[in-house]
Design a protein around this motif. Structure first.
Motif, PDB file in Angstrom:
ATOM      1  N   VAL A   1      27.577  -5.719  38.953  1.00  0.00           N
ATOM      2  CA  VAL A   1      27.479  -4.330  39.427  1.00  0.00           C
ATOM      3  C   VAL A   1      27.625  -3.359  38.259  1.00  0.00           C
ATOM      4  CG1 VAL A   1      28.604  -2.566  40.838  1.00  0.00           C
ATOM      5  CG2 VAL A   1      28.260  -4.867  41.754  1.00  0.00           C
ATOM      6  N   TYR A   2      28.556  -3.662  37.358  1.00  0.00           N
ATOM      7  CA  TYR A   2      28.765  -2.799  36.187  1.00  0.00           C
ATOM      8  C   TYR A   2      27.511  -2.741  35.322  1.00  0.00           C
ATOM      9  CZ  TYR A   2      30.619  -1.187  31.701  1.00  0.00           C
ATOM     10  OH  TYR A   2      30.826  -0.494  30.522  1.00  0.00           O
ATOM     11  N   ASP A   3      26.932  -3.916  35.035  1.00  0.00           N
ATOM     12  CA  ASP A   3      25.693  -3.958  34.246  1.00  0.00           C
ATOM     13  C   ASP A   3      24.565  -3.215  34.956  1.00  0.00           C
ATOM     14  OD1 ASP A   3      26.711  -5.271  32.109  1.00  0.00           O
ATOM     15  OD2 ASP A   3      25.666  -7.165  32.428  1.00  0.00           O
ATOM     16  N   SER A   4      24.479  -3.401  36.262  1.00  0.00           N
ATOM     17  CA  SER A   4      23.437  -2.734  37.036  1.00  0.00           C
ATOM     18  C   SER A   4      23.560  -1.218  36.942  1.00  0.00           C
ATOM     19  CB  SER A   4      23.501  -3.188  38.495  1.00  0.00           C
ATOM     20  OG  SER A   4      22.507  -2.557  39.267  1.00  0.00           O
ATOM     21  N   GLN A   5      24.776  -0.718  37.062  1.00  0.00           N
ATOM     22  CA  GLN A   5      24.986   0.728  36.981  1.00  0.00           C
ATOM     23  C   GLN A   5      24.636   1.268  35.594  1.00  0.00           C
ATOM     24  OE1 GLN A   5      25.805   2.957  39.379  1.00  0.00           O
ATOM     25  NE2 GLN A   5      25.573   1.267  40.816  1.00  0.00           N
ATOM     26  N   ARG A   6      25.014   0.543  34.578  1.00  0.00           N
ATOM     27  CA  ARG A   6      24.672   0.968  33.211  1.00  0.00           C
ATOM     28  C   ARG A   6      23.163   0.959  33.000  1.00  0.00           C
ATOM     29  NH1 ARG A   6      27.755  -1.986  28.546  1.00  0.00           N
ATOM     30  NH2 ARG A   6      26.591  -0.406  27.414  1.00  0.00           N
ATOM     31  N   ASN A   7      22.508  -0.049  33.522  1.00  0.00           N
ATOM     32  CA  ASN A   7      21.048  -0.124  33.388  1.00  0.00           C
ATOM     33  C   ASN A   7      20.373   1.062  34.069  1.00  0.00           C
ATOM     34  OD1 ASN A   7      21.319  -2.610  32.079  1.00  0.00           O
ATOM     35  ND2 ASN A   7      21.098  -3.771  33.978  1.00  0.00           N
ATOM     36  N   LEU A   8      20.816   1.368  35.278  1.00  0.00           N
ATOM     37  CA  LEU A   8      20.196   2.444  36.050  1.00  0.00           C
ATOM     38  C   LEU A   8      20.436   3.812  35.407  1.00  0.00           C
ATOM     39  CD1 LEU A   8      21.062   1.234  39.660  1.00  0.00           C
ATOM     40  CD2 LEU A   8      18.832   1.162  38.529  1.00  0.00           C
ATOM     41  N   ASP A   9      21.592   3.974  34.802  1.00  0.00           N
ATOM     42  CA  ASP A   9      21.912   5.263  34.187  1.00  0.00           C
ATOM     43  C   ASP A   9      20.932   5.612  33.070  1.00  0.00           C
ATOM     44  OD1 ASP A   9      23.814   7.555  33.957  1.00  0.00           O
ATOM     45  OD2 ASP A   9      24.097   6.730  31.943  1.00  0.00           O
ATOM     46  N   ARG A  10      20.367   4.604  32.428  1.00  0.00           N
ATOM     47  CA  ARG A  10      19.385   4.848  31.358  1.00  0.00           C
ATOM     48  C   ARG A  10      18.112   5.480  31.893  1.00  0.00           C
ATOM     49  NH1 ARG A  10      18.797  -1.063  29.480  1.00  0.00           N
ATOM     50  NH2 ARG A  10      16.865  -0.195  28.620  1.00  0.00           N
ATOM     51  N   TYR A  11      17.874   5.349  33.182  1.00  0.00           N
ATOM     52  CA  TYR A  11      16.646   5.869  33.773  1.00  0.00           C
ATOM     53  C   TYR A  11      16.823   7.247  34.410  1.00  0.00           C
ATOM     54  CZ  TYR A  11      14.645   1.307  32.920  1.00  0.00           C
ATOM     55  OH  TYR A  11      14.181   0.155  32.292  1.00  0.00           O
ATOM     56  N   ASN A  12      18.035   7.804  34.295  1.00  0.00           N
ATOM     57  CA  ASN A  12      18.237   9.195  34.686  1.00  0.00           C
ATOM     58  C   ASN A  12      17.718  10.098  33.573  1.00  0.00           C
ATOM     59  OD1 ASN A  12      19.563   8.796  37.200  1.00  0.00           O
ATOM     60  ND2 ASN A  12      21.479   8.329  36.129  1.00  0.00           N
ATOM     61  N   VAL A  13      16.878  11.061  33.909  1.00  0.00           N
ATOM     62  CA  VAL A  13      16.349  12.008  32.925  1.00  0.00           C
ATOM     63  C   VAL A  13      17.226  13.250  32.954  1.00  0.00           C
ATOM     64  CG1 VAL A  13      14.365  13.364  32.188  1.00  0.00           C
ATOM     65  CG2 VAL A  13      14.017  11.121  33.272  1.00  0.00           C
ATOM     66  N   ARG A  14      17.811  13.571  31.817  1.00  0.00           N
ATOM     67  CA  ARG A  14      18.761  14.678  31.752  1.00  0.00           C
ATOM     68  C   ARG A  14      18.182  15.879  31.014  1.00  0.00           C
ATOM     69  NH1 ARG A  14      21.947  10.098  31.871  1.00  0.00           N
ATOM     70  NH2 ARG A  14      23.859  10.269  33.124  1.00  0.00           N
ATOM     71  N   ASP A  15      18.693  17.054  31.387  1.00  0.00           N
ATOM     72  CA  ASP A  15      18.395  18.276  30.643  1.00  0.00           C
ATOM     73  C   ASP A  15      19.710  19.017  30.439  1.00  0.00           C
ATOM     74  OD1 ASP A  15      19.035  19.420  33.067  1.00  0.00           O
ATOM     75  OD2 ASP A  15      16.974  19.959  33.588  1.00  0.00           O
ATOM     76  N   ALA A  16      19.635  20.247  30.026  1.00  0.00           N
ATOM     77  CA  ALA A  16      20.845  21.019  29.715  1.00  0.00           C
ATOM     78  C   ALA A  16      21.745  21.189  30.942  1.00  0.00           C
ATOM     79  CB  ALA A  16      20.468  22.386  29.158  1.00  0.00           C
ATOM     80  N   GLN A  17      21.169  21.186  32.129  1.00  0.00           N
ATOM     81  CA  GLN A  17      21.944  21.391  33.352  1.00  0.00           C
ATOM     82  C   GLN A  17      22.492  20.084  33.943  1.00  0.00           C
ATOM     83  OE1 GLN A  17      18.913  23.175  32.865  1.00  0.00           O
ATOM     84  NE2 GLN A  17      20.303  24.808  32.182  1.00  0.00           N
ATOM     85  N   GLY A  18      22.080  18.960  33.389  1.00  0.00           N
ATOM     86  CA  GLY A  18      22.540  17.683  33.912  1.00  0.00           C
ATOM     87  C   GLY A  18      21.371  16.755  34.187  1.00  0.00           C
ATOM     88  N   ILE A  19      21.421  16.023  35.292  1.00  0.00           N
ATOM     89  CA  ILE A  19      20.355  15.084  35.639  1.00  0.00           C
ATOM     90  C   ILE A  19      19.198  15.840  36.269  1.00  0.00           C
ATOM     91  CG2 ILE A  19      19.727  13.090  37.047  1.00  0.00           C
ATOM     92  CD1 ILE A  19      22.565  12.092  36.793  1.00  0.00           C
ATOM     93  N   ALA A  20      18.050  15.821  35.589  1.00  0.00           N
ATOM     94  CA  ALA A  20      16.864  16.514  36.091  1.00  0.00           C
ATOM     95  C   ALA A  20      16.065  15.614  37.028  1.00  0.00           C
ATOM     96  CB  ALA A  20      15.986  16.973  34.933  1.00  0.00           C
ATOM     97  N   VAL A  21      15.979  14.324  36.678  1.00  0.00           N
ATOM     98  CA  VAL A  21      15.276  13.342  37.508  1.00  0.00           C
ATOM     99  C   VAL A  21      16.178  12.119  37.646  1.00  0.00           C
ATOM    100  CG1 VAL A  21      13.208  11.933  37.790  1.00  0.00           C
ATOM    101  CG2 VAL A  21      13.048  14.136  36.622  1.00  0.00           C
ATOM    102  N   THR A  22      16.475  11.722  38.869  1.00  0.00           N
ATOM    103  CA  THR A  22      17.335  10.558  39.090  1.00  0.00           C
ATOM    104  C   THR A  22      16.586   9.267  38.796  1.00  0.00           C
ATOM    105  OG1 THR A  22      16.720  10.303  41.421  1.00  0.00           O
ATOM    106  CG2 THR A  22      18.529  11.828  40.914  1.00  0.00           C
ATOM    107  N   TRP A  23      17.333   8.209  38.580  1.00  0.00           N
ATOM    108  CA  TRP A  23      16.715   6.911  38.301  1.00  0.00           C
ATOM    109  C   TRP A  23      15.814   6.464  39.448  1.00  0.00           C
ATOM    110  CZ3 TRP A  23      17.520   2.996  41.716  1.00  0.00           C
ATOM    111  CH2 TRP A  23      18.664   3.046  42.516  1.00  0.00           C
ATOM    112  N   LYS A  24      16.231   6.767  40.669  1.00  0.00           N
ATOM    113  CA  LYS A  24      15.429   6.355  41.820  1.00  0.00           C
ATOM    114  C   LYS A  24      14.062   7.036  41.824  1.00  0.00           C
ATOM    115  CE  LYS A  24      17.650   5.656  45.565  1.00  0.00           C
ATOM    116  NZ  LYS A  24      18.409   5.804  46.836  1.00  0.00           N
TER     117      LYS A  24
END
Length: 391
Positions: A29-52
């Motif tokens: 589960v820990y590895d899965s969460q770390r993997n998914l976090d890489r697919y969140n697209v961030r900008d100055a305000q935070g997460i602009a596009v979620t991994w999903k």
């Protein structure tokens, strides 16, 4: 078989088994969460596009997508045409293939010669790798595989890419834990010597020894299958199982690989190689504890051995790797080099890939260690018989 089952239960009680499975679950589960976090697209305000959303867009936009001139021209005109993730993957491959050039810097001729440039780069790398001293025949064989790749599908396969990237570390960790769990089989512990005496009297020392060896391999196999199955499902589930049949060259880390195989085939190779490592470590643990007859001493020897292998893996020494560490657990679970290293062994006039030969040698060493364990047990039984007759 009854005594083998009893010894399996002695290695893995219900509490230990559940604890092991819980540990595997947490790590997965820990590895899965770390993997998914890489697919969140961030900008100055935070997460602009979620991994999903990012993965969903990539999956929908990649149907029938191939990396060729048409794809590159279209992407240059509209960088968002294939979605953020697909575009990023294509840009990485272009940057890798054209030695640091961006898509905007490519001429029409360069885009037309995508696979020719890849083959030329592979040829240059083979010729310049003087340590491996390839023959003309070997280079010709490599180049036949290189030029056979004339189309590169870029359909969605993110889950398989992530699995290939993380699986080696997980397998190595699980193999070490399983090896530790079987140490008490032959390592002497004052608390269990009376139980051993009772079982020896009931079943016979030889039968007990063979049952313990069988229990070690059986328990290790069950734990390996269960742990890798849990890891596979948990890591892959958020990404989906799409892309199993896609070529591994669509991953930038294996873009120059001469193994024209799919991600599913790569996973099965890695899974099997991990099991070979497990067999070696179980054989080593049995051999060491049978010789030393002490859990702590056996664990210390194995720990020192593994630390030495980790150090060797951090320092690239071709002769050491070629003659020793390629067949050892640390480097064998560092899966990437098997697909891109193009290392060969010349055996009886034939050139054999490191991918295959490392498995053959590791299994051979496992058989030798097992044979040594059986001889040591036989010597102990003979010694016990002589003492009994003398008494």
């Amino acid at each position: 078989m009854k005594i083998t089952i009893l010894e399996c239960k002695r290695i893995i009680s219900r509490i230990i088994f559940l604890g092991f499975m819980a540990f595997v679950l947490v790590v997965s589960v820990y590895d899965s969460q770390r993997n998914l976090d890489r697919y969140n697209v961030r900008d100055a305000q935070g997460i602009a596009v979620t991994w999903k959303d990012n993965l969903s867009e990539a999956r929908n936009a990649s149907g029938g997508l191939y990396l060729d001139k048409e794809c590159m021209v279209s992407l240059r005109e509209d960088e968002n045409l294939y979605g953020y993730l697909n575009g990023d993957n294509i840009m990485e491959l272009i940057f890798c293939n054209y030695e640091g050039k961006t898509l905007e810097e490519l001429s029409d001729d360069e885009m037309n010669q995508f696979f020719q440039i890849r083959a030329e780069t592979i040829y240059e790398n083979l010729v310049m790798d003087t340590k491996k001293s390839y023959t003309d025949e070997e280079i010709a064989d490599f180049m036949e595989k290189a030029v056979s790749l004339t189309a590169l599908s870029m359909e969605y396969a993110e889950g398989w890419k992530v699995l290939a990237e993380k699986m080696g570390s997980f397998v190595f960790m699980i193999v070490i834990i399983i090896s530790v769990l079987i140490l008490p089989l032959f390592g002497r512990d004052p608390a269990v010597q009376m139980e051993e005496l009772v079982r020896s009297g009931r079943y016979g020392k030889r039968q007990l020894d063979m049952a313990r060896i069988m229990a070690a391999y059986l328990t290790a196999t069950v734990l390996y299958i269960c742990s890798t199955a849990i890891y596979f499902v948990i890591v892959m589930l958020p990404f989906g199982f799409d892309g199993a049949g896609q070529p591994i060259q669509s991953n930038v880390r294996t873009f120059f690989s001469l193994y024209n195989i799919t991600y599913l085939q790569q996973f099965l190779w890695n899974l099997f190689r991990g099991y070979v490592v497990l067999i070696f470590m179980v054989s080593l643990a049995l051999f060491v504890t049978i010789l030393l007859k002490n859990i702590l001493a056996g664990a210390s020897v194995i720990a020192i051995f593994l630390v030495m292998l980790v150090v060797f893996n951090q320092i690239y020494l071709y002769p050491v790797n070629h003659r020793f560490t390629n067949f050892m657990p640390v480097r064998m679970t560092d899966f990437w080099h098997f697909y891109t290293g193009n290392e060969l062994y010349r055996i009886c006039g034939s050139s054999i890939s490191c991918m295959s030969w490392s498995i053959v040698v590791s299994l051979t060493l496992s058989v030798i260690l097992l044979a040594g364990s059986l001889l040591a047990l036989y010597a102990d039984r003979k010694k016990g018989c002589v003492k009994g007759e003398a008494g």
